[in-house]
Design an enzyme around this catalytic site. Structure first.
Site, short mmCIF file in Angstrom:
data_model
loop_
_atom_site.label_atom_id
_atom_site.label_comp_id
_atom_site.label_asym_id
_atom_site.label_seq_id
_atom_site.Cartn_x
_atom_site.Cartn_y
_atom_site.Cartn_z
N HIS A 50 -2.88 16.71 -0.79
CA HIS A 50 -3.44 16.78 0.56
C HIS A 50 -3.09 18.08 1.29
CE1 HIS A 50 -4.44 12.66 -0.27
NE2 HIS A 50 -5.09 12.57 0.87
N ARG B 211 -15.80 24.16 49.60
CA ARG B 211 -15.49 22.97 50.41
C ARG B 211 -14.99 21.80 49.56
NH1 ARG B 211 -20.06 19.73 52.93
NH2 ARG B 211 -21.27 21.58 52.37
N TYR C 292 0.84 -1.20 0.00
CA TYR C 292 0.00 0.00 0.00
C TYR C 292 0.87 1.26 0.00
CZ TYR C 292 -3.12 3.70 1.49
OH TYR C 292 -3.82 4.88 1.56
N ASN D 114 0.78 9.97 7.34
CA ASN D 114 -0.26 8.98 7.66
C ASN D 114 -0.17 8.58 9.13
OD1 ASN D 114 -2.39 7.28 7.01
ND2 ASN D 114 -1.05 5.56 6.50
#
Length: 533
Positions: free
Chosen positions: A87, A305, A57, A200
């Protein structure tokens, strides 16, 4: 001045605090030679596998939903460069210089593990930029948090090859190619797999998260400091912070630390009433009556408190988030990964769900920190709750003067804003990329939301701080304050005077918020001899 010892980027031992220090220029970073050797060996083995012309890939295939397309390895460089260019589509305002540097450190550390199979030159280029102060211009909007932070990391990675834009000293941007020519730096020539390995992964959300952890750590300490001063301004009680009630009865680590801090901050105060004193006063006022109101409250409201229970829970949340972020920081969050035994792992380690959950959790905790601060501010200002101080802490001519009435509104507005922002981003998955990315983390959105809440809190805390100082002075109690309280009061009054008459207040609030962003109060109480947990 940078730390004397550079931090090792080795893929295994980096901490969020170290990332923050490198990002802020307080520490240099190096990759040890043995780590570079391991990275080089991994790349050599990977090249042998890739040379066999097997489908891998992002090496011999297209990306995302285009994975079914075979791409000859001869086009490896073009494939990687096209990925980065396509991108670089982020939009909106730019991340700060420190945030981008944190992303770069986080990505270098992930690649230093060796499983992403990049050449050492890729990591060295990232560190060269860090050392030279070259910071990519990275838009904030565009990451889905799976496949990692593709858009922002593309804006980082594109600069390594001499394209895109980098930040300038004046806050603008310049073409990367021009800056590299001026500095005499040669752009990186990518080999197959390396563009994908650079983008990635989860390093944008993780890098930003490292800075947020540091911010919240300082914020919770300063919230305790300011709460202590508010208690003194209201002449409350410190008995709720007794060690037995926390160390023995409810031993959450954060609660124990918070209670200990409150005891230290309130030590030697002459403004507080103890349970024994209040009980005696109640009995005296009741006399022989069996059922009668005395006007003596032996317990105070929860915001006075339950400080250790609330801020202690914030601390525990912070610790949990830090564990998640540090684990992610020292992980291989890429795809595919290549191991020493020759196995290729095609999976989804780029998915940022862990960090997304952590940042949503941090945002929720930070929102509650702001809530309790704003409620104490309300108590300081309300004539029905502030122990007989003037309404809205107006110093004179009540009615003619408004005091802090207007200053409460931004705190109230910011609480509403924080509650809106802290709605979880991590459940807002929207399918994308042709339904290949059909479940995404939105982790960087979660981190950006948390950052915005933390910054809003600085204003809320600044307002509580100013009101607490005003209350102490109106009560004539400055000399009765604990040493920590006197130190904080003096620090504030050196910068913001007593509100004797109504005046323009924005500058006062902004000045205090800016000091809180720097963690100034932690140093003030340290100067008074108190080291907070």
């Amino acid at each position: 001045m940078p730390h004397a010892h550079p931090a090792d980027i080795d893929g295994h031992h980096l901490t969020p605090d170290t990332v923050a220090a490198i990002a802020r220029g307080q520490r240099a970073a190096i990759v040890p030679e043995p780590v570079l050797g391991k990275v080089a060996d991994a790349r050599a083995r990977f090249e042998q596998v890739a040379a066999a012309n097997v489908p891998i890939y992002g090496v011999s295939t297209g990306f995302g939903e285009l994975v079914h397309n075979w791409v000859d390895i001869e086009h490896g460089r073009a494939l990687q460069e096209n990925l980065l260019r396509s991108h670089c589509a982020g939009v909106g305002p730019l991340f700060s210089r420190d945030e981008v540097r944190a992303m770069m450190v986080a990505r270098a550390n992930a690649l230093a593990r060796g499983y992403s199979a990049v050449r050492p030159a890729v990591i060295e280029q990232l560190l060269k930029y860090l050392e030279a102060g070259i910071t990519p211009a990275v838009p904030q909007v565009g990451s889905l948090g799976a496949s990692g932070d593709l858009a922002p990391l593309s804006h980082v990675a594109i600069t390594l090859i001499g394209e895109g834009k980098v930040l300038t000293e004046d806050g603008g941007t310049a073409p990367t190619a021009e800056v590299l020519r001026e500095r005499g730096i040669t752009p990186l020539a990518l080999a197959y797999k390396e563009g994908l390995a650079l983008i990635n992964g989860t390093s944008a959300m993780t890098g930003v998260s490292c800075l947020l952890l540091e911010t919240l750590r300082a914020q919770v300490q300063q919230a305790e400091i300011i709460a202590a001063l508010a208690l003194e301004g209201l002449s409350a009680s410190a008995d709720a912070f007794m060690a037995h009630g926390h160390d023995i009865a409810k031993p959450h680590p954060g609660q124990i630390r918070s209670a200990a801090n409150m005891r230290a901050l309130l030590a030697d105060s002459a403004r507080l009433s103890g349970h024994g004193e209040l009980s005696a006063e109640m009995k005296t006022r009741a006399g022989e009556a069996k059922n009668t109101g005395t006007g003596v409250f032996i317990q105070k409201a929860y915001t006075l408190r339950c400080i250790p229970q609330v801020l202690g829970a914030v601390r525990d949340t912070l610790d949990h988030c830090a564990t998640v972020v540090e684990r992610e920081l020292n992980s291989s969050n890429d795809n595919p990964l290549f191991f020493e035994d020759g196995e290729l792992f095609h999976g989804g380690n780029f998915h940022g769900q862990q960090v997304a959950f952590a940042m949503d959790f941090l945002a929720i905790a930070a929102t509650q920190l702001g809530v309790v601060s704003e409620r104490r501010l309300n108590r300081l200002l309300s004539p029905h709750l502030n122990n007989n101080l003037p309404a809205f802490l107006a110093a004179a001519n009540e009615g003619l003067s408004c005091g802090f009435a207007g200053a409460q509104y931004p705190a109230t507005a910011l609480i509403a804003e924080n509650r809106t922002i802290c709605s979880p981003a991590s459940i807002q998955s929207v399918p994308s990329n042709g339904d290949n990315q059909d479940v995404v983390s939105m982790g960087l959105i979660a981190a950006r939301n948390a950052r915005r809440i933390l910054d809003n809190n600085q204003y809320i805390l600044a307002l509580e701080l100013l009101a607490s100082c005003q209350a102490a002075e109106l009560a004539g109690a400055v000399e009765q304050l604990a040493p920590a309280g006197r130190a904080v009061f003096a620090f504030v009054r050196e910068r913001v005077p007593f509100l004797s008459i109504d005046r323009y207040m924005t500058d006062d609030i902004e000045a205090m918020a800016a000091l809180l962003r720097q963690g100034a109060l932690v140093e003030v109480v340290r100067g008074a001899g108190i080291e907070l947990a």
